[in-house]
Scaffold this active site. Structure first.
Site, PDB file in Angstrom:
ATOM      1  N   TYR A  72      22.606  30.728  15.501  1.00 23.28           N
ATOM      2  CA  TYR A  72      21.629  31.806  15.763  1.00 23.28           C
ATOM      3  C   TYR A  72      20.268  31.210  16.111  1.00 23.28           C
ATOM      4  O   TYR A  72      19.612  31.628  17.050  1.00 23.28           O
ATOM      5  CB  TYR A  72      21.516  32.693  14.517  1.00 23.28           C
ATOM      6  CG  TYR A  72      20.688  33.932  14.730  1.00 23.28           C
ATOM      7  CD1 TYR A  72      21.304  35.147  15.018  1.00 23.28           C
ATOM      8  CD2 TYR A  72      19.301  33.902  14.626  1.00 23.28           C
ATOM      9  CE1 TYR A  72      20.553  36.299  15.212  1.00 23.28           C
ATOM     10  CE2 TYR A  72      18.544  35.044  14.819  1.00 23.28           C
ATOM     11  CZ  TYR A  72      19.172  36.243  15.111  1.00 23.28           C
ATOM     12  OH  TYR A  72      18.426  37.376  15.296  1.00 23.28           O
ATOM     13  N   PHE A 100      10.490  42.912  43.863  1.00 24.85           N
ATOM     14  CA  PHE A 100      11.810  43.522  44.073  1.00 24.85           C
ATOM     15  C   PHE A 100      11.903  44.788  43.222  1.00 24.85           C
ATOM     16  O   PHE A 100      11.013  45.088  42.437  1.00 24.85           O
ATOM     17  CB  PHE A 100      12.940  42.526  43.769  1.00 24.85           C
ATOM     18  CG  PHE A 100      14.269  43.019  44.292  1.00 24.85           C
ATOM     19  CD1 PHE A 100      14.411  43.381  45.628  1.00 24.85           C
ATOM     20  CD2 PHE A 100      15.365  43.167  43.455  1.00 24.85           C
ATOM     21  CE1 PHE A 100      15.619  43.877  46.118  1.00 24.85           C
ATOM     22  CE2 PHE A 100      16.583  43.653  43.943  1.00 24.85           C
ATOM     23  CZ  PHE A 100      16.699  44.009  45.274  1.00 24.85           C
ATOM     24  N   ASP A 101      13.011  45.520  43.363  1.00 25.83           N
ATOM     25  CA  ASP A 101      13.063  46.870  42.779  1.00 25.83           C
ATOM     26  C   ASP A 101      12.876  46.930  41.267  1.00 25.83           C
ATOM     27  O   ASP A 101      12.054  47.702  40.770  1.00 25.83           O
ATOM     28  CB  ASP A 101      14.340  47.622  43.225  1.00 25.83           C
ATOM     29  CG  ASP A 101      15.644  46.890  42.941  1.00 25.83           C
ATOM     30  OD1 ASP A 101      15.631  45.821  42.305  1.00 25.83           O
ATOM     31  OD2 ASP A 101      16.706  47.406  43.354  1.00 25.83           O
ATOM     32  N   ASP A 146       8.385  34.686  40.617  1.00 28.25           N
ATOM     33  CA  ASP A 146       9.671  35.323  40.355  1.00 28.25           C
ATOM     34  C   ASP A 146      10.655  34.479  41.161  1.00 28.25           C
ATOM     35  O   ASP A 146      10.749  34.599  42.380  1.00 28.25           O
ATOM     36  CB  ASP A 146       9.622  36.782  40.835  1.00 28.25           C
ATOM     37  CG  ASP A 146      10.972  37.475  40.726  1.00 28.25           C
ATOM     38  OD1 ASP A 146      11.959  36.805  40.354  1.00 28.25           O
ATOM     39  OD2 ASP A 146      11.047  38.688  41.012  1.00 28.25           O
ATOM     40  N   ALA A 169      14.044  33.696  41.338  1.00 29.85           N
ATOM     41  CA  ALA A 169      15.505  33.844  41.347  1.00 29.85           C
ATOM     42  C   ALA A 169      16.168  32.969  42.414  1.00 29.85           C
ATOM     43  O   ALA A 169      17.241  32.423  42.201  1.00 29.85           O
ATOM     44  CB  ALA A 169      15.861  35.315  41.582  1.00 29.85           C
ATOM     45  N   LYS A 222      21.338  34.242  40.170  1.00 25.87           N
ATOM     46  CA  LYS A 222      21.287  33.948  41.604  1.00 25.87           C
ATOM     47  C   LYS A 222      21.418  32.438  41.789  1.00 25.87           C
ATOM     48  O   LYS A 222      22.464  31.875  41.516  1.00 25.87           O
ATOM     49  CB  LYS A 222      19.982  34.488  42.198  1.00 25.87           C
ATOM     50  CG  LYS A 222      20.011  35.992  42.456  1.00 25.87           C
ATOM     51  CD  LYS A 222      19.530  36.790  41.318  1.00 25.87           C
ATOM     52  CE  LYS A 222      19.297  38.243  41.652  1.00 25.87           C
ATOM     53  NZ  LYS A 222      18.990  39.033  40.443  1.00 25.87           N
ATOM     54  N   HIS A 249      17.272  54.836  43.313  1.00 26.45           N
ATOM     55  CA  HIS A 249      18.425  54.423  44.132  1.00 26.45           C
ATOM     56  C   HIS A 249      19.624  53.999  43.305  1.00 26.45           C
ATOM     57  O   HIS A 249      20.756  54.087  43.755  1.00 26.45           O
ATOM     58  CB  HIS A 249      18.021  53.323  45.119  1.00 26.45           C
ATOM     59  CG  HIS A 249      17.451  52.090  44.467  1.00 26.45           C
ATOM     60  ND1 HIS A 249      16.406  52.135  43.585  1.00 26.45           N
ATOM     61  CD2 HIS A 249      17.785  50.784  44.570  1.00 26.45           C
ATOM     62  CE1 HIS A 249      16.124  50.912  43.191  1.00 26.45           C
ATOM     63  NE2 HIS A 249      16.951  50.071  43.764  1.00 26.45           N
TER      64      HIS A 249
END
Ligand code: F0G
Length: 463
Positions: free
Chosen positions: A73, A125-126, A215, A217, A258, A453
């Site tokens: 843990y 991004f979204d 960001d 990715a 990704k 969306h």
């Protein structure tokens, strides 16, 4: 002449059978899924290019590493293996694992952003945009104007406009917790950001005393583009360029689903202890203890290996060429794509493909439906349905400048014959485009801003 894709730098060791559903099955699936690609079941799809996120194939080294997962843990060895890989590949001293990218955003945004803040981006991004709104802040989009010009061959269309950034920082003094640059720029066509641009943005942020977040990715694909398009980096390795990229930033949020080649995982990494201690209580609150962040030890191990594998230049050269191959086959068939072809995906200009459908009737999503109908291929609309702003009081709609349809290519998963099938399917739709005489209207939308969306129920409406 279309690109010759280099031979795959891997052998296929395990296969997942896929089938083409017949046209009755496709029609039933569309109805049951409310004409929303997120509503389809995987089994109703033949080639699934909805996302390149968590859909790639792991290597035998990653599978082997999973067996070494230490499930403690607190303080598991697997965490320290991950921390070491992050230091080695990205150069950050502090690593906070999370279960995926948006969870990394959640811990960062909840720790650092307050209502009324403004976050300058190239483009968010979204889900990232969703987190900005969820924190009561607003994004300030500062991408260069070339990003909105489909055919413009600018090599770094993901760049942030340094003047716009400087102005956003000056105009919102005291209300900018950080600047965030998405590499590559997913919302704008998977377009890279140059190292020069990152260095300039970093200097401007520093001048205003504001940290720069990436960001990241698709940071390895971004580094590959830098190597191939930025003269002064030509003789550097992708691994060196990636390090130099990270050197411009104070911290990163990463969806590891990704480029880092895992099916589940994310992280925040930062340079200073001060920032680490601001963020880490939130990971405990939302994700799990600071040394596992919602992941099993085996996931941390697979990620540590994936981070090292992602900078393999044979892998990146093959992958990016495969994406370009699909783009070129489409262009050859007359289909208007964002130029240059992006790193992880081909983005079709749905507005130009279906110019007779008003943006308010979601042409990118009509294209999703028609491409699925034609060949059971699933891509995703990234246009008004995902990015429109609706004024809460007046109901007035502001549409995004780009109305795109994205085919995201899973890493190490599909063959070039699959790409040919996808191109053929879409070219067939292109040939009959004028006979597509309907738009889509909303029947249901969720009550959370930025999520429309994903959950919308749509229905066709004749033009
Ligand atoms: N940032 C970028 C640039 C992304 O593309 C994504 C996800 C995220 C953050 C969030 O990461 O999914 O691990 O929570 N993009 C996916 C896509 C889902 O299809 O492009 P996540």
């Amino acid at each position: 002449m279309v690109t010759r894709v280099p031979p795959e730098p891997f052998r296929i060791k395990m296969v997942e059978p896929v089938r083409v559903p017949d046209s009755d099955q496709r029609e039933r699936a569309l109805e049951a899924g409310h004409f929303n690609m997120f509503g389809l079941r995987g089994a109703d799809v033949y080639i699934d290019l909805l996302t390149d996120s968590g859909t790639g194939a792991m290597s035998k080294q990653q599978w082997a590493a999973m067996m070494m997962g230490d499930e403690a843990y607190a303080g598991a060895d697997s965490f320290f293996n991950l921390k070491k890989a992050v230091k080695e590949v990205l150069g950050f001293d502090h690593t906070i694992p999370t279960h995926q990218g948006r969870a990394a955003e959640n811990v960062v945004f909840s720790a650092l952003v307050k209502p009324g803040d403004v976050i300058p981006f190239n483009m968010p991004f979204d889900t990232t945009r969703g987190h900005v709104f969820n924190s009561g802040a607003v994004p300030a989009e500062c991408v260069i104007d070339e990003a909105f010009d489909r055919a413009n061959p600018h090599p770094f269309k993901g760049n942030i406009d340094i003047q716009k950034l400087d102005k956003a920082l000056a105009d919102n003094k005291g209300r900018v917790p950080f600047v965030m640059i998405t590499i590559t720029n997913n919302s704008g066509g998977g377009q890279p950001v140059s190292l020069k641009n990152l260095r300039e943005a970093s200097a401007v942020a520093k001048k205003h005393g504001v940290p720069l977040f990436l960001d990241a990715a698709r940071m390895a694909e971004n580094a590959w583009f830098i190597k191939n398009r930025e003269e002064e980096c030509r003789n550097m390795s992708v691994a060196e360029i990636l390090k130099a990229t990270m050197d411009t930033a104070d911290a990163v949020t990463v969806s590891c689903k990704k480029d880092p080649l895992v099916n589940m995982g994310g992280l925040v990494a930062c340079r200073t202890e001060e920032m680490y201690f601001k963020i880490v209580p939130k990971v405990i609150l939302y994700e799990g203890f600071a040394t596992y962040g919602g992941l099993a030890g085996r996931d941390l191990e697979a990620l540590a290996v994936g981070l090292r594998e992602m900078v393999d230049e044979q892998h990146l050269t093959h992958r990016i060429a495969q994406v370009r191959y699909l783009g070129e086959l489409l262009e050859e068939g007359g289909v208007p794509c964002i130029q240059p072809i992006g790193g992880h995906a081909v983005f079709i200009d749905a507005g130009a493909f279906l110019p007779h459908i008003p943006q308010g009737l979601y042409p990118a999503d009509v294209l999703s439906v028609e491409i699925y109908r034609e060949g059971a291929v699933r891509g995703i609309g990234l246009g008004a349905l995902a990015f429109e702003d609706v004024d809460e009081k007046t109901g007035e709609r502001t549409f995004p400048k780009l109305e795109l349809y994205r085919l995201a290519i899973n890493r190490r998963t599909y063959t070039n014959s699959h790409m040919e099938y996808v191109a053929e399917t879409i070219v067939n739709v292109f040939k009959r485009r004028e006979s597509i005489r309907y738009g889509l209207e909303l029947v249901y939308e969720p009550p959370v801003k930025g999520m429309k969306h994903f959950l919308a129920h749509l229905k066709p409406r004749d033009l």
